[in-house]
Enzyme design. Structure first.
Site, mmCIF file in Angstrom:
data_model
loop_
_atom_site.group_PDB
_atom_site.id
_atom_site.type_symbol
_atom_site.label_atom_id
_atom_site.label_comp_id
_atom_site.label_asym_id
_atom_site.label_seq_id
_atom_site.Cartn_x
_atom_site.Cartn_y
_atom_site.Cartn_z
ATOM 1 N N HIS A 125 3.375 -34.978 97.350
ATOM 2 C CA HIS A 125 4.514 -35.502 97.059
ATOM 3 C C HIS A 125 5.168 -35.883 98.374
ATOM 4 O O HIS A 125 5.226 -34.986 99.339
ATOM 5 C CB HIS A 125 5.204 -34.436 96.256
ATOM 6 C CG HIS A 125 6.587 -34.790 95.833
ATOM 7 N ND1 HIS A 125 6.964 -35.848 94.868
ATOM 8 C CD2 HIS A 125 7.796 -33.963 95.719
ATOM 9 C CE1 HIS A 125 8.339 -36.010 94.520
ATOM 10 N NE2 HIS A 125 8.870 -35.032 95.101
ATOM 11 N N CYS A 179 7.507 -41.578 94.773
ATOM 12 C CA CYS A 179 8.205 -40.548 95.630
ATOM 13 C C CYS A 179 8.106 -41.104 97.217
ATOM 14 O O CYS A 179 8.930 -41.064 98.092
ATOM 15 C CB CYS A 179 7.348 -39.335 95.817
ATOM 16 S SG CYS A 179 5.845 -39.280 96.156
ATOM 17 N N GLN A 195 13.317 -40.533 90.613
ATOM 18 C CA GLN A 195 12.378 -41.579 90.515
ATOM 19 C C GLN A 195 11.851 -41.774 89.303
ATOM 20 O O GLN A 195 10.850 -42.801 88.747
ATOM 21 C CB GLN A 195 10.981 -41.246 91.374
ATOM 22 C CG GLN A 195 10.369 -39.918 91.225
ATOM 23 C CD GLN A 195 9.337 -39.290 92.070
ATOM 24 O OE1 GLN A 195 9.532 -39.000 93.094
ATOM 25 N NE2 GLN A 195 8.247 -39.544 91.625
ATOM 26 N N ASN A 203 14.762 -34.075 97.523
ATOM 27 C CA ASN A 203 13.933 -34.225 96.462
ATOM 28 C C ASN A 203 14.188 -35.789 95.813
ATOM 29 O O ASN A 203 15.541 -36.043 95.687
ATOM 30 C CB ASN A 203 13.429 -33.404 95.254
ATOM 31 C CG ASN A 203 12.010 -33.603 94.817
ATOM 32 O OD1 ASN A 203 11.475 -34.543 95.059
ATOM 33 N ND2 ASN A 203 11.868 -32.514 94.123
#
Length: 208
Positions: free
Chosen positions: A157, A25, A19, A173
């Site tokens: 997040h 996110c 990102q 992630n």
């Protein structure tokens, strides 16, 4: 329920993305689950456009954050989302471009709040978006192994659970493939609301 599942091994997860310095996110975790359910339903793994959500989903805030539900709602209302190839990621918010509706979803569901058994049931069927507290230095500097904290439960997040084993979640992630275990983190399963609040806000998209 299967004792373990890893949707990466089933070919349902695109390569890890990054990102950058944009707080998007929410778009990455949402898009990841849409890519996965599309592959599970159609057999085609297509990398989709986070940038379209950043630019065009006006209920969310581009690089300043956003919510999964609005992102899913945008894709539903829009009749689909474009590919990463057609609408590539820039890591800054820009004007909404005309985009093709390549992959669609029918809806989305939430997983019952703070119910790890229900989250396991959901992930057994498909990857799910979750929000976590990723603010601790230990989380940010994670490199390998089963992460057990420390972390709080202030959700800040968005990430994606792509599988589980008996004692941990496999979490994707959006900090690139050089973070953690090739972009992934294994997070200890602790029951209840989960480590870092992982079981507080899970969602997954639906597609017939």
């Amino acid at each position: 329920l299967p004792e373990q599942i890893d949707w990466r091994k089933k070919g349902a997860v695109t390569p890890v993305k990054n990102q950058g310095s944009c707080g998007s996110c929410w778009a990455f975790s949402t898009v990841s689950t849409v890519e996965s359910i599309n592959q599970i339903r159609t057999g085609n793994l297509i990398s989709l456009s986070e940038q379209e959500l950043v630019d065009c989903d006006k209920k969310n805030h581009g690089c300043l954050g956003g919510a999964f539900v609005f992102a899913y709602q945008y894709i539903i209302n829009n009749g689909g989302i474009d590919t990463q190839a057609n609408y590539p990621y820039k890591a800054v918010q820009g004007p909404c471009q005309a985009a093709s509706k390549v992959v669609s979803i029918d809806g989305y569901n939430g997983v019952p709040f703070c119910n790890e058994x229900a989250l396991k049931q959901a992930v057994a069927v498909q990857p799910s978006t979750v929000a976590i507290d990723a603010s601790s230095a230990q989380f940010q500097q994670y490199s390998s192994g089963i992460f057990s904290g420390p972390c709080g439960t202030k959700l800040n997040h968005g990430v994606t659970i792509v599988g589980y084993q008996a004692n941990y979640w496999i979490v994707r992630n959006s900090w690139g493939r050089y973070w953690g275990e090739k972009g992934y983190i294994r997070m200890l399963r602790v029951g209840g609301c989960g480590l870092c609040g992982i079981a507080r806000l899970p969602y997954y998209p639906t597609k017939a």
